[in-house]
Design a protein around this motif. Structure first.
Motif, mmCIF file in Angstrom:
data_model
loop_
_atom_site.group_PDB
_atom_site.id
_atom_site.type_symbol
_atom_site.label_atom_id
_atom_site.label_comp_id
_atom_site.label_asym_id
_atom_site.label_seq_id
_atom_site.Cartn_x
_atom_site.Cartn_y
_atom_site.Cartn_z
ATOM 1 N N LYS A 47 0.904 -1.151 -0.144
ATOM 2 C CA LYS A 47 0.035 0.138 0.003
ATOM 3 C C LYS A 47 0.898 1.239 -0.154
ATOM 4 O O LYS A 47 2.032 1.403 0.706
ATOM 5 N N VAL A 48 0.362 2.310 -0.676
ATOM 6 C CA VAL A 48 1.006 3.555 -0.596
ATOM 7 C C VAL A 48 -0.092 4.648 -0.499
ATOM 8 O O VAL A 48 -1.238 4.510 -1.015
ATOM 9 N N LYS A 49 0.398 5.957 -0.511
ATOM 10 C CA LYS A 49 -0.523 7.184 -0.516
ATOM 11 C C LYS A 49 0.210 8.202 -0.767
ATOM 12 O O LYS A 49 1.368 8.602 -0.283
ATOM 13 N N ALA A 50 -0.305 9.087 -1.696
ATOM 14 C CA ALA A 50 0.599 10.265 -2.347
ATOM 15 C C ALA A 50 -0.448 11.331 -2.429
ATOM 16 O O ALA A 50 -1.774 11.278 -2.404
ATOM 17 N N GLU A 51 -0.046 12.533 -2.067
ATOM 18 C CA GLU A 51 -0.634 13.617 -2.384
ATOM 19 C C GLU A 51 -0.206 14.782 -3.329
ATOM 20 O O GLU A 51 1.033 14.717 -3.511
ATOM 21 N N GLY A 52 -1.205 15.781 -3.803
ATOM 22 C CA GLY A 52 -0.584 16.736 -4.623
ATOM 23 C C GLY A 52 -1.596 17.366 -5.283
ATOM 24 O O GLY A 52 -2.852 17.052 -5.111
ATOM 25 N N GLN A 53 -1.454 18.377 -6.218
ATOM 26 C CA GLN A 53 -2.695 19.184 -6.924
ATOM 27 C C GLN A 53 -2.233 19.355 -8.159
ATOM 28 O O GLN A 53 -1.099 19.994 -8.615
ATOM 29 N N PRO A 54 -2.753 18.772 -9.273
ATOM 30 C CA PRO A 54 -4.069 17.943 -8.965
ATOM 31 C C PRO A 54 -3.721 16.420 -8.456
ATOM 32 O O PRO A 54 -2.600 16.226 -8.402
ATOM 33 N N VAL A 55 -4.769 15.878 -7.889
ATOM 34 C CA VAL A 55 -4.595 14.438 -7.226
ATOM 35 C C VAL A 55 -3.687 13.521 -8.149
ATOM 36 O O VAL A 55 -3.861 13.329 -9.397
ATOM 37 N N PRO A 56 -2.473 13.122 -7.645
ATOM 38 C CA PRO A 56 -1.570 12.201 -8.598
ATOM 39 C C PRO A 56 -2.043 10.930 -8.858
ATOM 40 O O PRO A 56 -3.052 10.264 -7.883
ATOM 41 N N GLY A 57 -1.857 10.320 -10.128
ATOM 42 C CA GLY A 57 -2.196 8.895 -10.217
ATOM 43 C C GLY A 57 -0.849 7.939 -9.904
ATOM 44 O O GLY A 57 0.113 8.485 -9.709
ATOM 45 N N LEU A 58 -1.149 6.641 -9.806
ATOM 46 C CA LEU A 58 -0.248 5.717 -9.246
ATOM 47 C C LEU A 58 0.251 4.687 -10.206
ATOM 48 O O LEU A 58 -0.997 4.317 -11.047
ATOM 49 N N ALA A 59 1.386 4.430 -10.497
ATOM 50 C CA ALA A 59 1.670 3.446 -11.410
ATOM 51 C C ALA A 59 2.643 2.564 -10.647
ATOM 52 O O ALA A 59 3.534 2.698 -9.881
#
Length: 203
Positions: A163-175
């Motif tokens: 599991k991971v969690k990221a933040e930013g603007q706009p909301v980041p996508g995960l790969a």
């Protein structure tokens, strides 16, 4: 007898000249009456008005209208009941054909709301309103992880959930990658993402 005839001709000529002079006076008076500016004065009337408009913060906005009237009416623009005056971002444009415009350079959210335009001369006034909507531009923040991957040991053939969690603007996508290759959803790989920056992969 000849003198009498001359006198009659002279009298007739004088009467004709007097009559012509009277007609010229009447014509001149009529022309003066028709040229009276008060007779031709008319209140302002809008031939076209600005429509409601929506833009993004930083865009240039142009509100255009066309009005006629005699004498030529003055144009005033208002926002929230306050007169808009010329400054670095607001330009009031006047065109000789009766076209007028309010130009807003680099619109800000506070420019949004009801905009009113009033045309006024000594014969009266006319007005219209339109709505200006300015959508705030989102601040851009580069992505960063608030929950990172942790090392995990598993037995051969045992599944593992990461599991991971990221933040930013706009909301980041995960790969997800493994050994330099991007992981894709298969029967043996389950990838989840909540759309708010959190995600997981089950192998």
């Amino acid at each position: 007898i000849q003198q009498s005839s001359s006198i009659q001709q002279s009298s007739s000529s004088s009467l004709q000249q007097s009559s012509n002079f009277g007609q010229r006076q009447i014509q001149q008076q009529t022309m003066l009456t028709n040229e009276d500016p008060e007779e031709q004065a008319c209140a302002p009337k809008f031939l076209s008005t600005a429509a409601n408009i929506s833009c993004t913060e930083g865009d240039q906005v142009r509100l255009t209208c066309r009005v006629n009237g005699r004498p030529d009416p003055e144009i005033f623009w208002y926002k929230g009941g306050k007169l808009i005056t010329q400054d670095n971002r607001h330009k009031v444009i006047v065109n000789e054909q009766g076209y007028h415009a309010l130009l807003i350079c680099s619109a800000l959210p506070e420019d949004g709301g009801e905009v009113a335009c009033i045309a006024r001369n000594r014969s009266g006034e006319a007005s219209f309103t339109c709505q200006l909507s300015v959508v705030a531009r989102e601040a851009r923040v580069p992505p960063s992880f608030t929950e990172r991957l942790t090392s995990t040991r598993v037995k051969d053939g045992q599944s593992v959930l990461l599991k991971v969690k990221a933040e930013g603007q706009p909301v980041p996508g995960l790969a997800w990658q493994k050994d330099g290759y991007t992981l894709r959803q298969t029967s043996g790989v389950r990838i989840l993402q909540d759309g708010a920056g959190a995600g997981s992969v089950e192998l």
